[in-house]
Design a protein around this motif. Structure first.
Motif, PDB file in Angstrom:
ATOM      1  N   GLY A   1      -1.701   6.944   1.944  1.00  7.03           N
ATOM      2  CA  GLY A   1      -3.015   7.386   1.492  1.00  7.03           C
ATOM      3  C   GLY A   1      -3.924   6.251   1.064  1.00  7.03           C
ATOM      4  N   GLU A   2      -3.370   5.057   0.862  1.00  8.60           N
ATOM      5  CA  GLU A   2      -4.182   3.900   0.499  1.00  8.60           C
ATOM      6  C   GLU A   2      -4.530   3.101   1.749  1.00  8.60           C
ATOM      7  OE1 GLU A   2      -2.372   2.974  -3.967  1.00  8.60           O
ATOM      8  OE2 GLU A   2      -1.821   1.700  -2.285  1.00  8.60           O
ATOM      9  N   ASN A   3      -5.799   2.736   1.871  1.00  7.45           N
ATOM     10  CA  ASN A   3      -6.271   1.888   2.974  1.00  7.45           C
ATOM     11  C   ASN A   3      -5.857   2.420   4.340  1.00  7.45           C
ATOM     12  OD1 ASN A   3      -7.453  -0.076   1.182  1.00  7.45           O
ATOM     13  ND2 ASN A   3      -5.381  -0.832   0.783  1.00  7.45           N
TER      14      ASN A   3
ATOM     15  N   ASP B   1       4.437   4.797   2.773  1.00  8.91           N
ATOM     16  CA  ASP B   1       4.525   3.714   1.792  1.00  8.91           C
ATOM     17  C   ASP B   1       4.942   2.419   2.481  1.00  8.91           C
ATOM     18  OD1 ASP B   1       3.938   5.537  -0.156  1.00  8.91           O
ATOM     19  OD2 ASP B   1       5.974   5.663  -0.965  1.00  8.91           O
TER      20      ASP B   1
ATOM     21  N   ASP C   1       0.839  -1.202   0.000  1.00 12.01           N
ATOM     22  CA  ASP C   1       0.000   0.000   0.000  1.00 12.01           C
ATOM     23  C   ASP C   1       0.870   1.248   0.000  1.00 12.01           C
ATOM     24  OD1 ASP C   1      -2.413  -1.340   0.012  1.00 12.01           O
ATOM     25  OD2 ASP C   1      -2.633  -1.282   2.201  1.00 12.01           O
ATOM     26  N   ARG C   2       0.450   2.241  -0.764  1.00  8.87           N
ATOM     27  CA  ARG C   2       1.084   3.543  -0.740  1.00  8.87           C
ATOM     28  C   ARG C   2       0.489   4.398   0.387  1.00  8.87           C
ATOM     29  NH1 ARG C   2       5.875   4.099  -3.326  1.00  8.87           N
ATOM     30  NH2 ARG C   2       5.786   3.575  -5.528  1.00  8.87           N
TER      31      ARG C   2
END
Length: 481
Positions: A195-197, A202, A192-193
């Motif tokens: 901001g993701e999930n 990162d 996941d980056r």
């Protein structure tokens, strides 16, 4: 230099001839920290060992498994287990409960005769999604949003246990690998980056954890030189300094990577965190068969003893900024495999697990492979092949190998992560298998299989709810074939 057909023919012949050493005296020599090689013992000890092995040659394994009255772990007669940690039951030094989802584990010799274990916790996503995430211990946190990490478990001679956080705020810490300088490399099987999930940083990296020096683990720093992808396991070649890494992914299937250190770099405690993000070279494999033909996927192999030559291609963008690392190669460029899982360095090379292959792989279906990569010859040799298990809910067969270790008693010990009944099982150098333990508690996978430094105790985990056990009993040398 790429392997040509003539060179590979020589290499594969030599690799096949060397198979008889795998998992026997060579395995004994590569057990962590304690077990001596044959050269370190006098001739009388070696002869006694050879005689004992001859007497046991027909006795594969330790006999049938006996049901556990407590309903947790079936073992052969004469073997016992005890629980070391149990998520939601045992507690850390700080007072929080042991985290959930035990996974990859390694053992180290601790102070005053103790055993230290570093235990991954494969917790994906935000902390709010888990009852017992890895506690956010001050100074040991990478991403405060992430639930995963590692704990360090100290087992004393009197049976008492202490546990504390090694790293927190990482994601989906699956397998990993032990280094020759006495640290643990924990791998994030999630990329996941920020901001993701819900993540704030990162992910998809490898981190180093020192079980003996808590100060060394402060301010966690990812080893970005190893690449950003869904890491599974890692081993380090102590002679050449190369790192080998597996990726558990599909669509397309994942890759087995090699990282070549920069010129002049020397491994050691704390050295990996000093590397620049682009230090060294990350590479992916291109395999050829004995006829010089390209092999697109390891599922193509259908016979134990199959040998492939290996060339290495540079990864264009190891951090996968625009395109995920495994997608940076075309279908005819690199060799892939489904569910590349655990690894273990021994016998001068890396044992590598491919857990299973189905329709997402071009070759025949299988329920597990174990390969051996020989860096000197640049060959991959198929050591164990599990056919498709027709009834995984019936005891007696195995599927889905995952974590792996080399046994000080010969051959391999493998943690099963398949369907139905779950086992720890052994495999000889010729691929014969035998049971060591069965999970009678639930259908959760086994993980973190590893011997103590003295070889007396086999540690393993039941991943859910998160239970670490120590297994002892009449271990003995297993037959070579």
């Amino acid at each position: 230099m790429p392997l040509n057909r003539r060179e590979f023919a020589k290499q594969s012949t030599a690799a096949g001839a060397g198979l008889v050493l795998t998992g026997t005296v060579a395995a004994l020599a590569t057990a962590p920290e304690a077990l001596a090689t044959a050269d370190d013992r006098d001739d009388r000890d070696v002869r006694a060992e050879e005689q004992a092995e001859a007497g046991n040659r027909r006795r594969l394994g330790y006999g049938p498994l006996v049901e556990d009255p407590a309903g947790m772990l079936a073992l052969p007669a004469g073997f016992t287990y005890r629980v070391i940690t149990h998520s939601g039951v045992t507690k850390l030094e700080s007072g929080e409960f042991t985290p959930q989802k035990h996974d990859g584990t390694a053992t180290f010799a601790g102070p005053r005769g103790t055993t230290l274990l570093v235990n991954n916790h494969e917790l994906k996503g935000k902390r709010s999604g888990w009852t017992h995430p890895v506690p956010l211990t001050e100074g040991l946190v990478y991403d405060p949003a992430a639930a995963g990490g590692c704990t360090v478990v100290e087992v004393h001679r009197d049976g008492t246990v202490a546990e504390w956080v090694g790293i927190a705020g990482t994601s989906t810490n699956c397998a990993g690998g032990r280094t020759s300088w006495g640290t643990w490399l924990t791998c994030e099987e999630n990329s996941d980056r920020a901001g993701e999930n819900g993540m704030t940083k990162d992910h998809g990296y490898v981190f180093e954890v020192d079980p003996r020096d808590r100060r060394a683990n402060r301010d966690p720093k990812p080893i970005k030189a190893f690449g950003r992808y869904d890491h599974e396991a890692v081993v380090i070649d102590p002679k050449r300094g190369h790192a080998y890494l597996t990726e558990d992914a599909d669509e397309p299937n994942g890759l087995f990577f090699r990282w070549v250190p920069p010129k002049g770099f020397e491994h050691g405690r704390g050295k990996l965190r000093t590397l620049a993000d682009d230090a060294g070279i990350l590479q992916a494999p291109r395999c050829i068969d004995s006829g010089g033909r390209f092999v697109d996927d390891l599922s193509r192999a259908t016979r134990i003893g199959t040998v492939y030559g290996v060339d290495w291609l540079d990864v264009p963008d190891r951090d996968g900024r625009e395109v995920e690392v495994r997608r940076q190669f075309g279908p005819d460029e690199v060799t892939r495999a489904r569910k590349l899982e655990g690894m273990w360095w021994a016998d001068g090379g890396a044992y590598i697990v491919s857990s299973y292959a189905r329709d997402e792989s071009p070759g025949p279906s299988h329920d597990g492979q174990v390969w051996f990569y020989d860096p000197k010859r640049r060959t991959l040799t198929l050591q164990v092949l599990l056919g498709v298990n027709p009834d995984p809910y019936k005891d007696g067969a195995y599927d889905g190998p995952d974590n792996i270790t080399v046994s000080p008693y010969g051959g391999l010990v493998i943690a099963e992560d398949g369907e139905g009944v779950q086992h720890l099982f052994g495999a000889t150098e010729r691929g014969r298998t035998y049971p060591i333990a069965r999970n009678d508690l639930n259908d959760s996978e086994f993980t973190g299989v590893v011997f103590s430094c003295d070889g007396d105790t086999l540690f393993a985990n039941i991943q859910d709810p998160g239970i670490m056990v120590a297994i002892t009993g009449p271990w003995r040398r297993q037959p070579r074939r």
